[in-house]
Structures are given as C-alpha cells and as structure tokens.
Design a protein around this motif. Structure first.
Motif, short mmCIF file in Angstrom:
data_model
loop_
_atom_site.label_atom_id
_atom_site.label_comp_id
_atom_site.label_asym_id
_atom_site.label_seq_id
_atom_site.Cartn_x
_atom_site.Cartn_y
_atom_site.Cartn_z
N UNK A 25 0.85 -1.20 0.00
CA UNK A 25 0.00 0.00 0.00
C UNK A 25 0.88 1.26 0.00
N UNK A 50 2.25 1.86 -3.40
CA UNK A 50 1.27 2.50 -4.30
C UNK A 50 1.19 4.00 -4.05
N UNK A 51 1.12 4.35 -2.75
CA UNK A 51 1.02 5.76 -2.39
C UNK A 51 2.26 6.51 -2.89
N UNK A 106 4.23 5.66 -5.37
CA UNK A 106 4.19 5.75 -6.84
C UNK A 106 3.23 6.84 -7.28
N UNK A 107 2.06 6.91 -6.61
CA UNK A 107 1.07 7.94 -6.96
C UNK A 107 1.65 9.33 -6.71
N UNK A 155 4.16 10.16 -9.39
CA UNK A 155 3.50 10.52 -10.64
C UNK A 155 2.89 11.91 -10.57
N UNK A 156 2.33 12.22 -9.39
CA UNK A 156 1.74 13.55 -9.23
C UNK A 156 2.81 14.62 -9.36
N UNK A 196 5.57 14.33 -11.05
CA UNK A 196 5.93 14.40 -12.47
C UNK A 196 4.90 15.24 -13.22
N UNK A 235 4.66 19.31 -13.65
CA UNK A 235 5.39 20.15 -14.60
C UNK A 235 4.48 21.30 -15.01
N UNK A 255 1.91 23.03 -16.66
CA UNK A 255 0.84 22.54 -17.52
C UNK A 255 0.46 23.62 -18.55
#
Lengths: 194, 99
Positions: A4, A7-8, A10-11, A14-15, A17, A20, A22
């Motif tokens: 778990x 996952x957190x 990784x999330x 990704x957030x 990343x 950047x 927008x």
C-alpha cells in the motif's frame, strides 16, 4: 501495508511528475486554414459553455498546428458564419476583408426546425446552397438543427460561399500562445462512435 | 531446458500479437487516430489538474490511473469494513456451523 505504501509513493511520484508546467486550452471556430503554412485561424469562444458558444473574441487567434501529425485530428473545414439567429433574423459572420464581426439582417424565406443530419432534406447535400439568381442562401445548422432559406441584398453575393458556412470547432492544447501542442477537431470527432 | 525455451517462445509470440495488431489476421482496416483534448477551460482544482494531466501526457495519465484504481479500491474496502462493523457484522472470526 508495504504494498500500500508503495502504491502511495508511486502515486505521489506521478503527481510530482505531473506537476510540470501545464498548458492551457482554447476553443473556437475556424475561419481560415493554411495547410502549407500550417496555420489555423479561429474566433475564440467566450462562454466555454457546451452547446451555447459565443464566438466574439477579436482579433482572431492564429496558431501553428502541431508538428507531430499524430497530435492533430482531421483537418478543419473553413467557414465564416459565427451565428444564425432566427428570432432576430440576423446572420453573424467574420468579415475576412475588414477582420471584423458583422451582424447582417436578412429576410426569411423558409425555416424548418428540428432537422437532424440524417433527414432527407439535408442528407448528402452540400450547404450552403447559394442561388445568385434568386438572391437566396440555404443554410443548415447541425448544432441548432435548423434549415433556413434566407434572402440578402445583392452586395453580399460577391462574397465567397464559405462566408455563409460554419467552420469546424477546434480545441487546442498549448503551452506557448500561437503554437498548438495538440489540436482536436471537435466537429469531426465523435467520441461515442464505435 | 526445452520446456523453458518453449515457454519463452510462446510468450514472445503472444506479446507480438498483442503489441503488433496489424500482424494479426483479425486486424481490421486502418482507422485514423482519434485526437482528444480535454476541455479544462471551466474546471478548477483537482479536476483541472486531472484534465491537464491528460492533455500533457497520456502515459502519465494512464500510469496514474493504474496506480489510483487499487488505492481507491482499498479505501472503499476499509470504509466497507468500518460500516459492516458498525452494523454488527463480524468479518474477523467465524464459527463453524456444520452439523
């Protein structure tokens, strides 16, 4: 629990990343498209309300289309008609010569409402139908489901037929104004089509 | 040895079928790619960020979706556990009721 936490993490990564810088989105109706110069000109929608556009922002936006052809939908159709008001009997166009928006009063000849695109009255027909002898123009608005035949003063019949046609609606994702990163042809994209 | 080689070969063929659909007989005629730009003009906050992420990179968007689905599933599971406990359903122990 370790999974778990993974996952957190990784999330969160990704957030980060995704944090950047927008880009922004702009939408409007195409009034000119130069395929060779790779430039599209459109009048921006002021409201951003789906189904209730207001194309009134001047000057027109000019964008370079994406260099990667996979980032662009079908080439947009060009037209200068921005609004057809059958209550006020006016047609609003973008005048390419003066680069201004013009509201032109017309005399109604015929009007049919709730005409869907597969109706035999409009199916397989190319609009607008300009009759220079009778001084009438027949216009079909798919969005408004209206088929209108109108009469205009003679001076307007010197203009190109595309003046009375509505250009495609496009949506652009950009980071630098004037340079499209991605271009969607809203009019020609049916996301529900199988 | 041979069994491992066959497993690897089968895996490779399967991967090619999945990744290169044009090589598969069942592939239909080529269709133009659908280009979509998410309309974020009237959005704000998390929804805008989510839409912007889609516009920025489909890969980031897909990866984040893949990560978030199990996380959201786990959250729903925890909430369901709490609710069930609250209404008196005991999921942590069971009595054998065989006769």
């Amino acid at each position: 629990m370790k999974k778990f936490a993974g996952f957190i993490t990784a999330a969160a990564m990704l957030m980060l990343v995704g944090c950047n810088e927008m880009g922004k989105v702009v939408q409007g109706r195409v009034v000119a498209f130069d395929k060779d110069a790779k430039k599209v000109t459109f009048i921006e929608d002021k409201t951003a309300i789906p189904g209730k556009p207001d194309y009134s922002i001047l000057p027109p936006d000019v964008y370079t289309i994406p260099s990667d052809e996979n980032e662009m939908g079908p080439a947009p159709k060009v037209g200068q008609r921005l609004k057809l008001d059958t209550d006020k009997n006016t047609i609003t166009i973008f005048d390419m010569a003066s680069q201004q928006i013009k509201e032109i009063p017309y005399t109604p000849v015929d009007k049919k409402e709730k005409v869907k695109k597969d109706n035999p009255l409009v199916k397989d027909k190319k609009f607008p139908i300009v009759d220079k002898n009778a001084k009438t123009i027949e216009i079909y608005s798919k969005r408004q489901e209206l088929l209108v035949k109108l009469s205009l003063p003679e001076e307007y019949f010197a203009m190109k037929d595309e003046t009375w046609d509505a250009g495609d609606e496009i949506r652009i994702y950009y980071k630098e104004p004037g340079k499209a990163e991605r271009l969607m042809n809203v009019s020609k994209t049916d996301i529900f089509k199988k | 040895m041979m069994k491992r080689l066959w497993t690897k070969l089968s895996g490779l063929v399967l991967m090619l079928c999945v990744l290169l659909p044009e090589m598969v007989l069942a592939a239909g005629e080529k269709v133009a790619a659908v280009v979509i730009v998410s309309d974020t003009r009237r959005l704000s906050g998390l929804l805008k960020w989510w839409g912007d992420l889609y516009n920025e990179s489909h890969i980031y968007f897909a990866l984040l979706t893949i990560v978030l689905i199990p996380v959201i599933g786990l959250c729903f599971g925890i909430v369901a556990d709490i609710v069930m406990k609250g209404i008196g359903i005991d999921l942590e122990s069971r009595d054998l009721a065989e006769h």
